[in-house]
Design a protein around this motif. Structure first.
Motif, PDB file in Angstrom:
ATOM      1  N   GLU A 203     -30.315 -30.496  93.766  1.00 44.17           N
ATOM      2  CA  GLU A 203     -29.591 -30.894  92.834  1.00 44.17           C
ATOM      3  C   GLU A 203     -28.208 -30.051  92.270  1.00 44.17           C
ATOM      4  O   GLU A 203     -27.090 -31.024  92.452  1.00 44.17           O
ATOM      5  CB  GLU A 203     -30.241 -31.450  91.575  1.00 44.17           C
ATOM      6  CG  GLU A 203     -29.855 -32.208  90.630  1.00 44.17           C
ATOM      7  CD  GLU A 203     -30.541 -32.457  89.321  1.00 44.17           C
ATOM      8  OE1 GLU A 203     -31.710 -31.710  89.287  1.00 44.17           O
ATOM      9  OE2 GLU A 203     -30.204 -33.138  88.410  1.00 44.17           O
ATOM     10  N   VAL A 204     -28.407 -29.042  92.524  1.00 41.61           N
ATOM     11  CA  VAL A 204     -27.058 -28.259  92.113  1.00 41.61           C
ATOM     12  C   VAL A 204     -26.240 -28.295  93.200  1.00 41.61           C
ATOM     13  O   VAL A 204     -24.888 -28.605  92.967  1.00 41.61           O
ATOM     14  CB  VAL A 204     -27.433 -26.816  91.651  1.00 41.61           C
ATOM     15  CG1 VAL A 204     -26.348 -25.938  91.615  1.00 41.61           C
ATOM     16  CG2 VAL A 204     -28.354 -26.697  90.494  1.00 41.61           C
ATOM     17  N   ARG A 205     -26.513 -28.027  94.310  1.00 41.54           N
ATOM     18  CA  ARG A 205     -25.670 -28.268  95.531  1.00 41.54           C
ATOM     19  C   ARG A 205     -24.841 -29.741  95.676  1.00 41.54           C
ATOM     20  O   ARG A 205     -23.900 -29.724  95.718  1.00 41.54           O
ATOM     21  CB  ARG A 205     -26.422 -28.204  96.894  1.00 41.54           C
ATOM     22  CG  ARG A 205     -26.893 -26.736  96.776  1.00 41.54           C
ATOM     23  CD  ARG A 205     -27.947 -26.245  98.008  1.00 41.54           C
ATOM     24  NE  ARG A 205     -28.089 -25.167  98.085  1.00 41.54           N
ATOM     25  CZ  ARG A 205     -28.309 -23.977  99.121  1.00 41.54           C
ATOM     26  NH1 ARG A 205     -28.016 -24.352  99.987  1.00 41.54           N
ATOM     27  NH2 ARG A 205     -28.915 -22.835  98.741  1.00 41.54           N
ATOM     28  N   ALA A 206     -25.683 -30.760  95.405  1.00 43.88           N
ATOM     29  CA  ALA A 206     -24.964 -32.111  95.357  1.00 43.88           C
ATOM     30  C   ALA A 206     -24.227 -32.154  94.273  1.00 43.88           C
ATOM     31  O   ALA A 206     -23.022 -32.826  94.741  1.00 43.88           O
ATOM     32  CB  ALA A 206     -26.142 -33.271  95.338  1.00 43.88           C
ATOM     33  N   GLU A 207     -24.416 -31.563  93.146  1.00 40.19           N
ATOM     34  CA  GLU A 207     -23.614 -31.826  92.041  1.00 40.19           C
ATOM     35  C   GLU A 207     -22.120 -31.133  92.384  1.00 40.19           C
ATOM     36  O   GLU A 207     -21.194 -31.754  92.016  1.00 40.19           O
ATOM     37  CB  GLU A 207     -23.937 -31.178  90.796  1.00 40.19           C
ATOM     38  CG  GLU A 207     -23.097 -30.941  89.627  1.00 40.19           C
ATOM     39  CD  GLU A 207     -22.595 -32.193  89.008  1.00 40.19           C
ATOM     40  OE1 GLU A 207     -23.182 -33.210  89.445  1.00 40.19           O
ATOM     41  OE2 GLU A 207     -21.867 -32.079  87.971  1.00 40.19           O
ATOM     42  N   PHE A 208     -22.212 -30.052  93.052  1.00 38.98           N
ATOM     43  CA  PHE A 208     -21.047 -29.346  93.407  1.00 38.98           C
ATOM     44  C   PHE A 208     -20.179 -29.906  94.627  1.00 38.98           C
ATOM     45  O   PHE A 208     -18.943 -29.968  94.684  1.00 38.98           O
ATOM     46  CB  PHE A 208     -21.157 -27.831  93.453  1.00 38.98           C
ATOM     47  CG  PHE A 208     -21.047 -27.008  92.290  1.00 38.98           C
ATOM     48  CD1 PHE A 208     -19.979 -26.513  91.829  1.00 38.98           C
ATOM     49  CD2 PHE A 208     -22.216 -26.823  91.304  1.00 38.98           C
ATOM     50  CE1 PHE A 208     -20.075 -26.092  90.407  1.00 38.98           C
ATOM     51  CE2 PHE A 208     -22.175 -26.443  89.976  1.00 38.98           C
ATOM     52  CZ  PHE A 208     -20.994 -25.910  89.733  1.00 38.98           C
ATOM     53  N   ASP A 209     -20.752 -30.427  95.369  1.00 41.65           N
ATOM     54  CA  ASP A 209     -20.128 -31.357  96.216  1.00 41.65           C
ATOM     55  C   ASP A 209     -19.272 -32.542  95.801  1.00 41.65           C
ATOM     56  O   ASP A 209     -18.210 -32.693  96.110  1.00 41.65           O
ATOM     57  CB  ASP A 209     -21.025 -32.131  97.250  1.00 41.65           C
ATOM     58  CG  ASP A 209     -21.914 -31.253  98.352  1.00 41.65           C
ATOM     59  OD1 ASP A 209     -21.747 -29.838  98.397  1.00 41.65           O
ATOM     60  OD2 ASP A 209     -22.913 -31.863  98.764  1.00 41.65           O
ATOM     61  N   ASP A 210     -20.157 -33.204  94.771  1.00 43.63           N
ATOM     62  CA  ASP A 210     -19.289 -34.075  93.853  1.00 43.63           C
ATOM     63  C   ASP A 210     -18.195 -33.503  93.164  1.00 43.63           C
ATOM     64  O   ASP A 210     -16.873 -34.213  93.123  1.00 43.63           O
ATOM     65  CB  ASP A 210     -20.172 -34.596  92.885  1.00 43.63           C
ATOM     66  CG  ASP A 210     -19.903 -36.075  92.674  1.00 43.63           C
ATOM     67  OD1 ASP A 210     -19.838 -36.777  93.586  1.00 43.63           O
ATOM     68  OD2 ASP A 210     -19.721 -36.491  91.411  1.00 43.63           O
ATOM     69  N   VAL A 211     -18.149 -32.307  92.673  1.00 46.86           N
ATOM     70  CA  VAL A 211     -17.189 -31.785  91.842  1.00 46.86           C
ATOM     71  C   VAL A 211     -16.004 -31.334  92.715  1.00 46.86           C
ATOM     72  O   VAL A 211     -14.615 -31.553  92.388  1.00 46.86           O
ATOM     73  CB  VAL A 211     -17.702 -30.502  90.961  1.00 46.86           C
ATOM     74  CG1 VAL A 211     -16.370 -29.607  90.585  1.00 46.86           C
ATOM     75  CG2 VAL A 211     -18.493 -30.842  90.067  1.00 46.86           C
ATOM     76  N   LEU A 212     -16.221 -31.000  93.726  1.00 50.42           N
ATOM     77  CA  LEU A 212     -15.188 -30.679  95.058  1.00 50.42           C
ATOM     78  C   LEU A 212     -14.618 -31.950  95.314  1.00 50.42           C
ATOM     79  O   LEU A 212     -13.188 -32.006  95.147  1.00 50.42           O
ATOM     80  CB  LEU A 212     -15.725 -30.227  96.174  1.00 50.42           C
ATOM     81  CG  LEU A 212     -16.457 -28.596  96.241  1.00 50.42           C
ATOM     82  CD1 LEU A 212     -16.903 -28.402  97.659  1.00 50.42           C
ATOM     83  CD2 LEU A 212     -15.395 -27.696  95.896  1.00 50.42           C
ATOM     84  N   ARG A 213     -15.298 -33.114  95.538  1.00 47.53           N
ATOM     85  CA  ARG A 213     -14.479 -34.185  96.031  1.00 47.53           C
ATOM     86  C   ARG A 213     -13.835 -35.031  94.454  1.00 47.53           C
ATOM     87  O   ARG A 213     -12.730 -35.435  94.810  1.00 47.53           O
ATOM     88  CB  ARG A 213     -15.761 -35.450  96.044  1.00 47.53           C
ATOM     89  CG  ARG A 213     -16.246 -35.070  97.418  1.00 47.53           C
ATOM     90  CD  ARG A 213     -17.043 -36.461  98.080  1.00 47.53           C
ATOM     91  NE  ARG A 213     -17.503 -35.910  99.478  1.00 47.53           N
ATOM     92  CZ  ARG A 213     -18.987 -35.402  99.542  1.00 47.53           C
ATOM     93  NH1 ARG A 213     -19.525 -35.473  98.640  1.00 47.53           N
ATOM     94  NH2 ARG A 213     -19.331 -35.107 100.770  1.00 47.53           N
TER      95      ARG A 213
END
Ligand code: NOJ
Length: 581
Positions: A203-213
């Motif tokens: 969940e943490v990894r997915a959240e940061f993918d999204d922040v990058l985007r």
């Protein structure tokens, strides 16, 4: 001592020119903006995004290629914004999202790329995730986004491990559970207001993918990744004998770098998978977006692993920053930096200053050069200001002649010194408090910039208010006092950046030149980058340059000989044009 001719010298090529049309980040000069201290538009004494936008043309005029913005996101500012409460919002102190968009648009207009800071190792304790974790039960999904553990001892009164915080004191804080009882502990490698995220959690990894985007969609060209070597922890959570500095191994100088036991909180093999994933996120966007690692690894080889072709694009080369002002040590560091990054096909970065270290023009004026102390106070031995500035100017010409990318920290182009007399009651760095004043901390390199010599607050803010006081004698450092003034530090940087671009030094090569005469052999650093010969005098004797030497630029006056011959005095760098053959 005369240099004679270059006929007796030999050269050793250690780095070849970049291929045609290298990606922008391979050669870029990137200027770090520390938003709270760059320029204040609204008059509250804290710099802001509109202040940056209004002054951005000065950076284009300086000749840099890109800017890196330290965090401007919503944050209670317990660590000057490196404690982020909302990764997708601008802190009202710095402006609004519309201000961020305006800044990006202005940068684009001026041809400047923009890198923003990403802080993935920890959030602020005011982040909604952490607040939810505090309200939830041990073992819950909310707690599993962070690193909560039961304590040791009969009633959990001892922290789960003996780890220390980088800022001093324990790396664990015990919470009070919602029912009022003393409960679990959470890990914070930095301040207790900066809980570490659990990067084992998808969940943490997915959240940061999204922040990058989120920021890529707004048009940023890349990210500077905070504490890139810290995301993954050894899941055994062993006790650790070393003091927790930022460095990958430990601070035991009696053991060779690379042979030191690996700290369980730094540079774990699992971090690289995170960066492979981010590489793929960036690759979905056009225009050569880049990731730059702030990773304090034990060895340059370990650092190079962060910039393998499918991971990040650059990593700060702190080895260079930490190297003493010594010809053979600098040569060894430069060689290591170039060869280890060449092996993985990445550019080297060169950096002398940032918001975490004593400014180079003060650091190099200390008896012990190198990384320097964590801050300088009024009662500490003071740097030799003139020597420091002279060396920092020479170091700047050394750095800007090296192939690869270079980072400048705001104010460096003004030769700004560290503020070494800040009153303790004004200090804000958590390291000062957590070490109970044993370390002065980083406030001295974060003082608001002087723009105009005669304006209140040196023009930093329309009201003259500044969040930290500026030394009274900073008028001579002000930008307008240096602009167009021959011999000023600002003009030196402008000329260096212009020539660096003209001679394509960033995309160039490096060959060490050996065989200089006499003492210069050991104390003058000499290398060739294309048609430019760079000479840095780290010794104690003058070096007389051959008659007719075509000097392109020098960090100080070379006319010491009185007979017209150019003389490279100690602590001076010259760029010399080699005869074309
Ligand atoms: C490195 C940043 O450069 C520094 O300013 C900050 O305190 C720590 N990371 C923690 O985020």
């Amino acid at each position: 001592m005369p240099l004679g001719t270059l006929d007796e010298t030999t050269s050793t090529l250690i780095h070849s020119p970049a291929g045609p049309d290298p990606e922008w980040w391979r050669t870029a000069v990137i200027y770090q903006i520390y938003p709270r201290s760059f320029a204040d538009a609204d008059g509250d004494g804290i710099g802001d995004l509109p202040g940056i936008t209004a002054r951005l043309h000065h950076l284009a005029e300086l000749g840099v290629d890109a800017i890196w913005l330290s965090p401007f996101y919503t944050s209670p500012q317990h660590d000057a914004g490196y404690d982020v409460a909302d990764y997708r919002q601008v802190d009202p102190r710095f402006g609004t999202l519309a201000d961020a968009d305006a800044l990006l648009a202005r940068a684009r207009e001026l041809g400047l790329r923009v890198i923003v800071d990403l802080v993935p190792n920890h959030t602020s304790d005011e982040h909604e995730w952490f607040q939810a974790a505090l309200a939830a039960a041990p073992g819950s999904a909310e707690r599993n986004r962070y690193i909560f553990r039961d304590g040791r001892g009969e009633s959990g009164e001892e922290p789960p491990t003996n780890w220390e915080s980088v800022f001093g004191g324990r790396a664990w804080t015990r919470i009070t559970e919602p029912d009022g009882t003393l409960g679990q502990w959470y890990l914070h490698l930095f301040d207790s207001h900066q809980p570490d995220l659990n990067w084992e959690n998808e969940e943490v990894r997915a959240e940061f993918d999204d922040v990058l985007r989120f920021w890529l969609d707004r048009g940023v060209d890349g990210f500077r990744v905070d504490v890139a070597h810290g995301l993954i922890k050894d899941q055994e959570f062993p006790d650790w004998g070393g003091h927790t500095t930022m460095v990958g191994g430990q601070d035991d100088d009696s053991v060779e770098a690379g042979d030191r036991p690996q700290a369980p909180m730094w540079d774990q093999p699992g971090v690289h998978e995170v960066y492979r994933r981010w590489h793929r996120v960036l690759a979905d966007y056009d225009g050569d977006r880049a990731l730059v690692a702030e990773a304090w690894t034990d060895t340059p080889e370990a650092l190079a692993r962060y910039v393998r072709p499918d991971e990040m694009h650059q990593a700060f080369n702190f080895d260079f920053l930490c190297t003493r002002w010594d010809a053979s040590e600098l040569r060894a560091s430069i060689t290591r930096g170039l060869t280890t990054s060449d092996e993985v096909g990445a550019p080297t970065t060169w950096v002398m200053s940032n918001h975490d270290v004593v400014r180079a023009s003060s650091r190099l004026g200390l008896a012990e050069t190198g990384k320097g102390p964590n801050g300088i106070g009024a009662e500490d031995t003071q740097p030799d200001a003139a020597l420091g500035l002279r060396r920092a100017s020479a170091a700047a010409l050394l750095m800007l002649a090296l192939p690869g990318s270079a980072y400048l920290y705001q104010g460096e182009e003004l030769g700004l010194p560290e503020h070494t007399a800040l009153p303790d009651q004004l200090r804000q760095d958590p390291a000062f408090f957590r070490t109970e004043g044993a370390e002065k901390g980083r406030d001295g390199c974060r003082v608001p910039l002087p723009w105009e010599a005669d304006a209140p607050g040196f023009g930093f803010s329309p009201t003259g208010t500044t969040w930290l006081p500026q030394p009274e004698d900073w008028a001579s450092f002000a930008r307008d006092a240096q602009m167009d003034q021959p011999g000023s530090t600002l003009e030196l940087y402008r000329a260096a950046l212009r020539l660096r671009a003209e001679w394509e030094l960033g995309a160039g090569s490096l060959a060490w030149v050996d065989g200089l005469p006499g003492a210069a052999r050991d104390s003058v650093l000499a290398f060739q980058n294309g048609s430019v010969l760079v000479l840095v005098n780290l010794g104690e004797q003058d070096l007389r340059l051959p008659e007719g030497t075509e000097v392109l630029l020098a960090s100080a006056d070379l006319s010491g000989s009185g007979d017209g011959a150019a003389v490279l005095a100690p602590d001076v760098t010259a760029w010399v044009q080699l005869p074309q053959v």
